[in-house]
Design an enzyme around this catalytic site. Structure first.
Site, PDB file in Angstrom:
ATOM      1  N   THR A 212      62.033   9.385  45.777  1.00  0.00           N
ATOM      2  CA  THR A 212      61.195   8.508  44.965  1.00  0.00           C
ATOM      3  C   THR A 212      60.733   9.190  43.679  1.00  0.00           C
ATOM      4  OG1 THR A 212      59.405   9.175  46.429  1.00  0.00           O
ATOM      5  CG2 THR A 212      60.331   6.991  46.769  1.00  0.00           C
ATOM      6  N   THR A 215      59.942  15.396  42.791  1.00  0.00           N
ATOM      7  CA  THR A 215      60.373  16.573  42.047  1.00  0.00           C
ATOM      8  C   THR A 215      60.413  16.265  40.552  1.00  0.00           C
ATOM      9  OG1 THR A 215      61.704  17.116  43.968  1.00  0.00           O
ATOM     10  CG2 THR A 215      62.131  18.354  41.975  1.00  0.00           C
ATOM     11  N   GLU A 433      53.837 -11.824  55.850  1.00  0.00           N
ATOM     12  CA  GLU A 433      52.736 -11.192  55.122  1.00  0.00           C
ATOM     13  C   GLU A 433      51.801 -12.225  54.510  1.00  0.00           C
ATOM     14  OE1 GLU A 433      52.067  -8.155  55.516  1.00  0.00           O
ATOM     15  OE2 GLU A 433      53.967  -7.610  56.462  1.00  0.00           O
ATOM     16  N   ASP A 509      51.270  -5.710  65.285  1.00  0.00           N
ATOM     17  CA  ASP A 509      50.137  -6.623  65.118  1.00  0.00           C
ATOM     18  C   ASP A 509      49.566  -7.022  66.474  1.00  0.00           C
ATOM     19  OD1 ASP A 509      50.602  -6.583  62.417  1.00  0.00           O
ATOM     20  OD2 ASP A 509      51.788  -8.424  62.419  1.00  0.00           O
TER      21      ASP A 509
HETATM   22  P1  ADP Z   1      62.131  13.442  45.575  1.00  0.00           P
HETATM   23  O1  ADP Z   1      61.756  14.799  45.096  1.00  0.00           O
HETATM   24  O2  ADP Z   1      60.975  12.502  45.670  1.00  0.00           O
HETATM   25  O3  ADP Z   1      62.932  13.443  46.826  1.00  0.00           O
HETATM   26  P2  ADP Z   1      63.617  13.456  43.156  1.00  0.00           P
HETATM   27  O4  ADP Z   1      62.538  13.668  42.181  1.00  0.00           O
HETATM   28  O5  ADP Z   1      64.426  14.644  43.516  1.00  0.00           O
HETATM   29  O6  ADP Z   1      63.077  12.780  44.472  1.00  0.00           O
HETATM   30  O7  ADP Z   1      64.555  12.294  42.606  1.00  0.00           O
HETATM   31  C1  ADP Z   1      65.949  12.398  42.611  1.00  0.00           C
HETATM   32  C2  ADP Z   1      66.520  11.708  41.403  1.00  0.00           C
HETATM   33  O8  ADP Z   1      66.324  10.310  41.485  1.00  0.00           O
HETATM   34  C3  ADP Z   1      65.859  12.113  40.114  1.00  0.00           C
HETATM   35  O9  ADP Z   1      66.434  13.247  39.584  1.00  0.00           O
HETATM   36  C4  ADP Z   1      66.069  10.896  39.235  1.00  0.00           C
HETATM   37  O10 ADP Z   1      67.337  10.922  38.643  1.00  0.00           O
HETATM   38  C5  ADP Z   1      66.041   9.764  40.210  1.00  0.00           C
HETATM   39  N1  ADP Z   1      64.706   9.146  40.260  1.00  0.00           N
HETATM   40  C6  ADP Z   1      63.887   9.113  41.332  1.00  0.00           C
HETATM   41  N2  ADP Z   1      62.754   8.456  41.053  1.00  0.00           N
HETATM   42  C7  ADP Z   1      62.836   8.073  39.770  1.00  0.00           C
HETATM   43  C8  ADP Z   1      61.967   7.336  38.896  1.00  0.00           C
HETATM   44  N3  ADP Z   1      60.765   6.878  39.305  1.00  0.00           N
HETATM   45  N4  ADP Z   1      62.382   7.119  37.626  1.00  0.00           N
HETATM   46  C9  ADP Z   1      63.585   7.582  37.217  1.00  0.00           C
HETATM   47  N5  ADP Z   1      64.442   8.270  37.985  1.00  0.00           N
HETATM   48  C10 ADP Z   1      64.095   8.510  39.257  1.00  0.00           C
HETATM   49 ZN    ZN Z   2      52.185  -8.129  60.460  1.00  0.00          ZN
HETATM   50 MG    MG Z   3      62.426  16.538  45.929  1.00  0.00          MG
END
Ligand code: ADP
Ligand code: ZN
Ligand code: MG
Length: 624
Positions: A212, A215, A433, A509
């Protein structure tokens, strides 16, 4: 990430070491052995040598410390054959030689002596070091080469002018960004905060499912603030050698303090931060505990003001973390990085689509609509898959149909890892929901409905309805509890009304509703039939609405049956209330669900105005 990385890649260092070892072997074979051994001379036993001396066959003798060389006489005064023997401690030898008139001398010091002995001293340690390094680098190695076993393996990113990650590279996750903007400000102008005596936060924990963008966000903070960024993964602390992990932590923070202000980013914090009480039996545990303790010590160590080092950490399993990590002064700020909703997904697609050539017909919004449950990393992967497909189809741009095919491929892979809803499921979740929300809007005990979402959240819930209290509540009356139970059953009731069938989605639930009803009867004394008796043992203080009921007291058969009847009665009444409310507001249910399917999230004012249209069933006993 095209950012400059200050570390020799381990592979090239490994090759360097092997080369060094080979070079040493080459030297030994070609230069040292010949010098030490000289030309090959046949050896004989010492007894034979003495015998030959006594029988007068020996012409000359050269006595060395480790070797005696001797030359035999020949008839015609030419140089005879040379033999060698190993000396034994024999003080009589010179006397004997003199008796027999043999010419003898001590061996001259070897030629090139200083050079040879220098090589003798230098080469073996070099070989040792090479072998040592080979093993160290296999175990991970260190940035400073030879003596780096305890050094941190942190990669240091410094802002490369051309490619530095900023918040513009991260789409969605607005709340997380808002939190982190503040951190950037701390790093840029710490004086502003220390002046007033505010304590700069030391640790921020990014929590969210994999992919998400945790990093990515951490890098963006470093990029925005323009400070060095030490990045290390929790799993890299956990080492084969005891004590290495903790010394790595110490070293990491030492380096960081020198470079302050800076950011230390610990990815996968759960690898070291697992709760110490939930220990396993395997040996690595002690080591992890030491590493964790060292981390805690370091975080406590740098006082506000002396060095601005902010520790960011990421985890997708916050529940396993040691509570000590989450205390004030450590990772006391938690930032939720959740899966993106529809508009966020479109924004993420937009960012990643910039890297590929898009055809005219590509509609990113349509793609976002078809990819609920995708995390940022999945979307980035999707764009790349589509580009690969376009290339395979001999196109010079990526078309919508490439995306369509890529979605199918990615979904097939994703379904195992996380939940991706199909259209039918999405529809069911939406009505479910909205059912909660409609019934919930009529009860006061649970607070106001603030958000409905059908974006799968975390690993468990497919959708959720968020109710926030409008004030602190410490007591609840019976009507409010009944309302709460009805709200819990609202989801299932909506499914019943709209689809005529029930899915497995309501299990949690039902569990909670039943627990609550049972507590009303057995703990709160809210049943007229059973009276104000506590039918449960060992009262533990628990907050209203959470926790399972305690074990029951020893009960008579009839009482137990009466309790069961009462619980059933309460739940069924609440169920009927939910059904009545939803039937009365069927049009509104349809309208909100349709809208929710379109936008995936409804919240705030928009939601309040929709829910204000809910009509109260006259026969229902809600406090509205
Ligand atoms: P995590 O550390 O949460 O597992 P990462 O930061 O390593 O995820 O994300 C992996 C790749 O996914 C990033 O390098 C980017 O290319 C893409 N990515 C993930 N989230 C986003 C976001 N919110 N906006 C743009 N790119 C994203
Ligand atoms: Zn529910
Ligand atoms: Mg990560």
């Amino acid at each position: 990430m095209p950012i400059k990385e200050q570390r020799t890649p381990p592979r090239s260092r490994l090759i360097g070491n092997i080369f060094l070892a080979l070079a040493a072997l080459f030297l030994i074979a070609n230069f040292i052995l010949p010098v030490v051994l000289g030309p090959q001379i046949p050896g004989v036993p010492y007894s034979l040598f003495i015998h030959q001396v006594q029988s007068g066959e020996v012409d000359r003798v050269q006595v060395g410390q480790n070797e005696i060389r001797f030359q035999l006489k020949t008839e015609n005064d030419q140089a005879g054959p040379v033999f060698s023997t190993t000396p034994i401690f024999d003080l009589e030898l010179p006397k004997l030689l003199e008796q027999k008139g043999v010419e003898f001398a001590a061996a001259p010091p070897p030629k090139n002596g200083w050079f040879t002995s220098l090589l003798g001293w230098v080469i073996p340690p070099l070989i040792f070091v090479a072998i040592w390094q080979f093993f160290v680098s296999r175990g991970g190695g260190g940035p400073q080469g030879v003596l780096s076993i305890g050094k941190s393996k942190a990669k240091v990113y410094v802002e490369g002018e051309s490619a530095r990650t900023t918040f513009a590279d991260v789409a969605g996750v607005e709340e997380a960004k808002t939190e982190l903007v503040e951190i950037v400000d701390f790093l840029k102008t710490p004086e502003r905060y220390t002046q007033i005596g505010a304590r700069i936060p030391k640790g921020v924990l990014l929590v969210g499912p994999p992919g998400t963008g945790k990093t990515l966000l951490a890098k963006a903070v470093a990029g925005e603030a323009g400070v060095p960024f030490f990045s290390i993964s929790g799993s890299e602390f956990v080492e084969l050698f005891v004590g290495v992990g903790s010394s790595r932590v110490r070293d990491l923070f030492e380096q960081a303090k020198k470079q302050a202000p800076c950011i230390v980013f610990i990815d996968e914090l759960d690898a070291i931060g697992k709760s110490r009480s939930s220990g396993g039996f395997y040996g690595g545990n002690d080591e992890r505990e030491q590493t964790l303790n060292q981390l805690l010590t370091e975080m406590d160590g740098f006082a506000a003001g002396d060095a601005t080092v902010i520790v960011l950490a990421a985890t997708n399993r916050p529940e396993v973390l040691d509570p000590a990590l989450l205390r004030p002064g450590r990772f006391d700020r938690q930032v939720l990085v959740d899966r993106p909703d529809l508009s966020d997904r479109e924004a993420i697609l937009k960012i990643h689509a910039q890297k590929v050539k898009l055809g005219e017909d590509v509609n990113l919004k349509a793609i976002a609509t078809r990819t609920p449950g995708f995390a940022g990393a999945d979307l980035a992967n999707l764009v790349n898959e589509a580009a690969l497909l376009a290339a395979r189809n001999q196109r010079s741009y990526v078309a919508q149909e490439d995306f369509a095919e890529a979605i199918e491929r990615v979904v097939a892979g994703l379904e195992k890892k996380s939940r991706v809803l199909n259209d039918k499921e999405k529809k069911i979740v939406a009505y479910h929901e909205v059912g909660h929300a409609l019934v919930g809007s009529l009860t006061s005990g649970n607070g106001r409905v603030e958000k409905i979402s059908i974006v799968p959240r975390g690993m468990a819930a497919l959708g959720y309805t968020l109710q926030l209290p409008t004030e602190d509540r410490f007591l609840m009356d019976e009507a409010e509890l009944r309302g709460q139970i009805a709200t819990l059953l609202g989801g299932r009731s909506a499914e019943e009304i709209v689809f005529g069938s029930i899915t497995t989605g309501a299990a949690n639930d039902l569990q909670r509703a039943t627990d609550l009803a049972e507590r009303m009867v057995t703990t709160y004394g809210m049943s007229k039939i059973l009276g104000p008796l506590a039918y449960q043992q060992g009262q533990q203080p628990m907050f209203l609405g959470d926790g399972a009921p305690n074990p029951r007291r020893m009960l008579s058969e009839e009482t137990a049956q009466a309790i069961d009847r009462e619980v059933k009665e309460i739940v069924e009444t609440a169920h009927q209330q939910a059904l009545d409310t939803l039937k009365l507001n069927r049009d509104l249910l349809e309208a909100i669900a349709t809208q929710l399917l379109e936008t995936e999230v409804i919240e705030g004012e928009k939601l309040h105005s929709l829910l204000s249209q809910v009509q109260t069933a006259t026969q229902s006993g809600f406090s509205s």
